[in-house]
Enzyme design. Structure first.
Site, PDB file in Angstrom:
ATOM      1  N   HIS A 193      45.629  60.187  46.252  1.00 44.89           N
ATOM      2  CA  HIS A 193      44.170  60.056  46.223  1.00 44.89           C
ATOM      3  C   HIS A 193      43.781  59.608  47.635  1.00 44.89           C
ATOM      4  O   HIS A 193      43.935  58.441  47.986  1.00 44.89           O
ATOM      5  CB  HIS A 193      43.775  59.013  45.169  1.00 44.89           C
ATOM      6  CG  HIS A 193      42.333  58.631  45.160  1.00 44.89           C
ATOM      7  ND1 HIS A 193      41.497  58.877  44.093  1.00 44.89           N
ATOM      8  CD2 HIS A 193      41.562  58.024  46.094  1.00 44.89           C
ATOM      9  CE1 HIS A 193      40.282  58.421  44.376  1.00 44.89           C
ATOM     10  NE2 HIS A 193      40.295  57.894  45.589  1.00 44.89           N
ATOM     11  N   ASP A 220      40.457  66.388  37.096  1.00 45.33           N
ATOM     12  CA  ASP A 220      40.098  64.963  37.263  1.00 45.33           C
ATOM     13  C   ASP A 220      39.208  64.519  36.098  1.00 45.33           C
ATOM     14  O   ASP A 220      38.262  63.749  36.280  1.00 45.33           O
ATOM     15  CB  ASP A 220      39.420  64.699  38.615  1.00 45.33           C
ATOM     16  CG  ASP A 220      39.386  63.214  38.966  1.00 45.33           C
ATOM     17  OD1 ASP A 220      39.969  62.397  38.212  1.00 45.33           O
ATOM     18  OD2 ASP A 220      38.762  62.865  39.979  1.00 45.33           O
TER      19      ASP A 220
HETATM   20 ZN    ZN Z   1      41.397  60.343  42.382  1.00 45.22          ZN
END
Ligand code: ZN
Length: 441
Positions: free
Chosen positions: A179, A305
């Site tokens: 991330h 996501d």
């Molecule tokens: Zn993320």
């Protein structure tokens, strides 16, 4: 025997020629025109497209610990309805999936539910705290057979830890999914840094905070000769860096979310927290670069996501709202609208970015396989001509935070076959797959 046999009659395979598929006992037994039914359940698939079951590299199932947001059962029901036959469950549960025990628990919950193959993602660092490596080897050796590791939600920002993680996962052909968010550059960030944030007076999340981490990490991956996966790429500059890294032969893959292919930060002017997400919605120029990057193979896959939240965390003031959007039940439609109806991709390309390549990245052996004789029957039937209006209250996910609420989208999943069993028929949940009993002596 017959109840395990299905004849899909006349589906356009990967959007190409119409053929029949005979599915028996979990396997594609025959493919061709005019196949005999021999007691099979016949499904008229004229006008429908047959695709391999979709594989999500990036799903938040929230269990254990956040069952008020989602459970493995509800999240995988949503996945099956969305056309998925496998999902990677992110590690930011409570407790964090940073031990063999927790990943095995998630894996077992997935098998008990039976809607899709649940592949747990292991945390890179203990408790996602970014201070010491989690027991990566024990998670890889566990029954969950973890191959993807991520602190998603948080960036592994210490370059020494990132280097050690990349070195460690080489031993079992694992991948670190990053991330990419430089924490100091995004302290207090509420939305994309740009014209709109300036007008609204909200603290901005600048593109360079993502791009600088990706640039660092592709160089680290090159240095140690390991596999890197970049989660939810959101800026034009990130696409350029990944393109540069691939040209240089660095072993990097990247994903884009459906919402970053369609939505921009202009929506934040509404102050509706449904549009609050991390990384944030960017500009129209970024959206165009992401679409081009996905079409030309710079971005390898679509990852949802999927991030369900209880209503009280989203139906509040912008500054207090949680970040995230649901996505499992709208992913196919949004990719159809942004990539196929724009002429940028074919349905065969769709299968590459939603099934074949995601399974390779996650090292999921029996998913993302071609629709050929002898292959596992993970197959979906899609009606590309369908149009539907998104109503989050009619979804299987517990999350009501869909940014597409009220929007009309193209394409619907008519049927999902998981291991040869129809988990979805006529666009509705059927029954889960039941794993064979394993004797334990
Ligand atoms: Zn993320």
């Amino acid at each position: 025997m017959a109840e395990n046999t299905y004849l899909l009659r006349g589906a356009a395979i990967l959007g190409g020629e119409a053929e029949d598929l005979l599915i028996r006992n979990g396997v594609i037994e025959a493919r061709g025109q005019g196949l005999a039914a021999d007691g099979a359940t016949v499904i008229d698939a004229a006008g429908l497209i047959a695709l391999p079951g979709m594989v999500d590299v990036h799903t938040h199932l929230r269990e254990p610990g956040r069952e008020d947001a989602e459970t493995v059962e509800t999240g995988t029901r949503a996945a099956a309805l969305g056309g998925f036959t496998a999902v990677h469950a992110m590690a930011n549960s409570n407790p964090v999936a940073d031990t063999a025990g927790v990943v095995e628990q998630v894996h077992s919950l997935g098998r008990a539910s039976g809607w899709v193959d649940v592949r747990p993602v292991g945390a890179v660092t203990v408790g996602l705290a970014g201070e010491q490596l989690a027991e990566l080897g024990a998670m890889a050796d566990s029954r969950a057979q973890v191959r993807m590791f991520s602190d998603d939600g948080i960036c592994v920002h210490d370059p020494v830890l990132m280097r050690r993680a990349l070195e460690y996962v080489k031993a079992f052909d694992g991948v670190v999914a990053q991330h990419a968010q430089e924490p100091r550059l995004t302290a207090g960030a509420q939305m994309n840094e740009g014209t709109v944030s300036a007008v609204l007076g909200l603290t901005g999340w600048p593109a360079v905070a993502e791009e600088s981490i990706i640039a660092r990490d592709v160089l680290l991956a090159q240095h140690v000769g390991s596999r890197l996966h970049v989660c939810h790429v959101s800026t034009a500059g990130s696409v350029e860096i990944v393109r540069w890294a691939k040209a240089r032969g660095i072993n990097v893959t990247a994903e884009v979310t459906p919402h970053h292919l369609l939505l921009t930060d202009e929506l934040v002017r509404s102050y509706d927290p449904v549009y609050k997400v991390n990384p944030p919605l960017r500009t129209d120029a970024d959206v165009q670069a992401l679409r081009e990057g996905l079409a030309d193979g710079t971005i390898d896959v679509v990852g949802t996501d999927h991030a369900p939240h209880p209503s009280e965390h989203k139906e509040c003031e912008w500054a207090q709202a949680a970040m995230g959007m649901t996505g499992l039940e709208t992913a196919l439609s949004v990719v159809q609208e942004t990539m196929i109806e724009t002429g940028l991709m074919s349905w065969a390309d769709f299968a590459r970015v939603t099934s074949f390549t995601p399974a390779v990245i996650g090292r999921v052996a029996d998913q993302g396989r071609p629709l050929e004789v002898g292959e596992p029957a993970n197959v979906i039937l899609v009606d590309p001509a369908a149009r539907w209006t998104v109503d989050p209250h009619k979804m299987a996910t517990m999350g009501r935070n869909s940014p597409f609420k009220g929007k009309e989208l193209p394409g619907s999943v008519v049927a999902t076959f998981f291991k040869g069993h129809p988990t979805v028929l006529d666009g509705r949940l059927n029954t889960p797959y039941r794993y064979p009993e394993v004797s334990s002596n």
